[in-house]
Design a protein around this motif. Sequence first.
Motif, PDB file in Angstrom:
ATOM      1  N   TRP A 255      -6.366   9.994  -1.217  1.00 38.96           N
ATOM      2  CA  TRP A 255      -6.653   8.632  -1.674  1.00 38.96           C
ATOM      3  C   TRP A 255      -5.616   7.652  -1.145  1.00 38.96           C
ATOM      4  CZ3 TRP A 255      -3.264   6.187  -5.243  1.00 38.96           C
ATOM      5  CH2 TRP A 255      -3.666   4.913  -5.654  1.00 38.96           C
ATOM      6  N   ALA A 256      -4.319   8.050  -1.216  1.00 37.87           N
ATOM      7  CA  ALA A 256      -3.260   7.161  -0.751  1.00 37.87           C
ATOM      8  C   ALA A 256      -3.433   6.842   0.728  1.00 37.87           C
ATOM      9  CB  ALA A 256      -1.899   7.808  -0.994  1.00 37.87           C
ATOM     10  N   ARG A 257      -3.869   7.845   1.472  1.00 36.12           N
ATOM     11  CA  ARG A 257      -4.059   7.651   2.904  1.00 36.12           C
ATOM     12  C   ARG A 257      -5.334   6.853   3.195  1.00 36.12           C
ATOM     13  NH1 ARG A 257      -3.118   6.752   8.088  1.00 36.12           N
ATOM     14  NH2 ARG A 257      -4.776   7.599   9.404  1.00 36.12           N
TER      15      ARG A 257
ATOM     16  N   SER B 105      -7.352   4.984   1.297  1.00 37.46           N
ATOM     17  CA  SER B 105      -7.649   3.660   0.752  1.00 37.46           C
ATOM     18  C   SER B 105      -6.985   2.556   1.548  1.00 37.46           C
ATOM     19  CB  SER B 105      -7.223   3.598  -0.710  1.00 37.46           C
ATOM     20  OG  SER B 105      -5.894   4.026  -0.816  1.00 37.46           O
ATOM     21  N   THR B 106      -5.993   2.916   2.378  1.00 40.40           N
ATOM     22  CA  THR B 106      -5.359   1.867   3.186  1.00 40.40           C
ATOM     23  C   THR B 106      -5.619   2.074   4.667  1.00 40.40           C
ATOM     24  OG1 THR B 106      -3.363   3.195   3.257  1.00 40.40           O
ATOM     25  CG2 THR B 106      -3.504   1.518   1.543  1.00 40.40           C
TER      26      THR B 106
ATOM     27  N   ARG C  89       1.154   3.593  -3.009  1.00 44.86           N
ATOM     28  CA  ARG C  89       0.149   4.579  -3.388  1.00 44.86           C
ATOM     29  C   ARG C  89       0.644   5.999  -3.184  1.00 44.86           C
ATOM     30  NH1 ARG C  89      -5.237   2.128  -3.180  1.00 44.86           N
ATOM     31  NH2 ARG C  89      -4.920  -0.028  -2.631  1.00 44.86           N
ATOM     32  N   TRP C  90       1.517   6.183  -2.186  1.00 49.50           N
ATOM     33  CA  TRP C  90       2.009   7.546  -1.910  1.00 49.50           C
ATOM     34  C   TRP C  90       2.847   8.087  -3.045  1.00 49.50           C
ATOM     35  CZ3 TRP C  90       0.060  10.511   1.726  1.00 49.50           C
ATOM     36  CH2 TRP C  90      -0.631   9.891   2.778  1.00 49.50           C
TER      37      TRP C  90
ATOM     38  N   PRO D 216       0.816  -1.229   0.000  1.00 43.47           N
ATOM     39  CA  PRO D 216       0.000   0.000   0.000  1.00 43.47           C
ATOM     40  C   PRO D 216       0.841   1.267   0.000  1.00 43.47           C
ATOM     41  CG  PRO D 216      -0.635  -1.513   1.760  1.00 43.47           C
ATOM     42  CD  PRO D 216       0.629  -2.043   1.197  1.00 43.47           C
TER      43      PRO D 216
END
Lengths: 362, 287
Positions: free
Chosen positions: B277-279, B281-282, A11-12, A8
């Motif tokens: 979103w990056a934060r 979604s997880t 994603r950053w 995950p």
Amino acid sequence: MTSLRRRPALRWLAPIATAIVFVGAGSLISAFTNAAQADLAPRSAAQLLVDVQNARLDGLSGTIAQSADLGIPSLPGIGGGSSDLSSLVSGSHTLRLWYDGPDHVRLALLGQFGESDVVRNGADLWTWSSTGHSATHSALPSNSAGHDSSPLQGEATMTPQAAADAALKAISPSTSVTTNGTDIVAGRAAYLLTLQPKSSNSLVGSVQIAIDGKTHVPTRVQVFAVGASKPSLSVGFTSFNPGAPSSSVFGFNPPPGTKVTQEKGEPRSLTGKKTGRSAVDNADPKVVGSGWTSVLVASAPDVVSGSGSTATLLQKLPEVSGTWGSGRLLEGTLFSVLLTQDGRIVVGAVPPSVLYAALAAG
Amino acid sequence: MSAVEAGVRDVTSRPRRLSTRFLRSELGLVFGRRRNQVGLVVLIGPPVLISIAVKSSASRPGRGAPDFFSSITENGLFVALAALTIEMALFLPLAVAAVSGDSVAGEASTGTLRYLLTVPVDRLRLLAVKYAGIVAFAFAATLVVTAAGVLMGVVLFGGGNLTLLSGSQIGFGAGLLRVLAAALYLGCGFAALGAVGLFVSTLTEQPIGATLATVIFSAASLIADSIPQVSWVHPYLITHNWTAFGDLFRSPIAWTGIEHGLYSAAGYIVVFFLAAWARFSTKDVTS
């Protein structure tokens, strides 16, 4: 998506990469335009001077960025964001220029929510200030049209080549003139001409003039103090569009409710108003030295020992004294100003020691 | 809450068909909340106050009056511009921060977020709908201030030709259009601040913390923008180009600042939405 599920943290990368793209896009575009700079054939300093004199511009509209970092204390109410013409001495400013021959010129100084305009439309010269809703109007004598804008007209008998040679010859004892490659100014390739004072006493390190490769119009002037890597004074186009602007930009009708001042006779020159030179001119000025190290000595009204806001500011300046007497010294990056107790003002683009020497000599 | 019901009902809709029901429910949630409605009413205060104060005082604001104020008595449209100038610094950012900070953290703190996520709603879609609600509120807030200013100004001072900063005049209709354009431009800037707020909101479960952080972000940007020694950072600040709406009132219009502002707003929106979103979604939703 499966790799995103497993890791995950990947994603950053998305926001970080986008941020880099957004910040980098601007410099990327300029990098592409910079690649075009090899187009300019090399030219000598004398050739460039000829080019500048032969430059004929039908019209122009553009934006000018001006910035001054003269090392002088910032005065209240003066500087960036103001649309007052006198604010140009410090901070950075944006101006817009429209030019359609010497008879149709408009210069606008943009403040944050204000604007000052100088419009010349044929025989009419208007100045407008949005802050006070005030305008001045003066009618120019029609036969003077064009005179003030081309100072070299008196030498019309000379060919540009001769004039360029004469100019180079006149400044060469004190100045070394070199071409310095090319640069991109306002997105256009431009030649760089560098003037360097030969005297070590000058505070001016060099003056760099960018000359547009296509139209041969100077598009940027930068003045560097000795040893400085950033210009102390810079005026240059950030956008430059040759071609006659729409005639509507030169039309000016004072809006209702405007305080219009009619000026009689000769219009005051803008530069005179800005620097207050006319006051100095009346007071028997004397120039000591020559070239870059010339020093102007003039008698000045006593402004230091008053009680106004100007006097209060001046009294904060360091006090200096010598065999010539005593006074207050203002040291900028590009110039020094000395106000003596006995009412003289000494100005020069030189260190204070040269001012003292000029006083002793005078 | 209605958002939860809408999310539950979404289960029945096929995943490929984009239903606007979730968005409609979110808009109902944002604009139906009493605190948001009160917030919009508070925003009307400054234009009303300005126009009445100028009208009732005998002396008109002359030279040295703040920007746009000196022109109010000549044309009522300037009330809207003066109001936008005043509220741009704190009131409008505060309103946007309150709504955006509440968007995800508010649902988390009241415990409704997990119900939203128990139904198969894509988290990206949830964020998009939440952000759409923020954007709608940002534009609504700006337009409410503008409309109140135009209304009060025209009633108290009348309309007529509008004198531009350059000294030329345009008709009332064209002037109204430019005031509207200024409001929409500022709306874009506040939408960008809303994206920052949305991101901060995914970091915490305390809506008040997210709101405060967003206000501080906007205020810190304003402060940094006023310090000339850090001028290299100015073009990247979120608030730097907000004042460029004044350039719409020149003749001809100076587009450079507006273009920079829209580019910067687009950058902030994309970057911070992706960060949200990056934060999100997880994120482990625990409450």
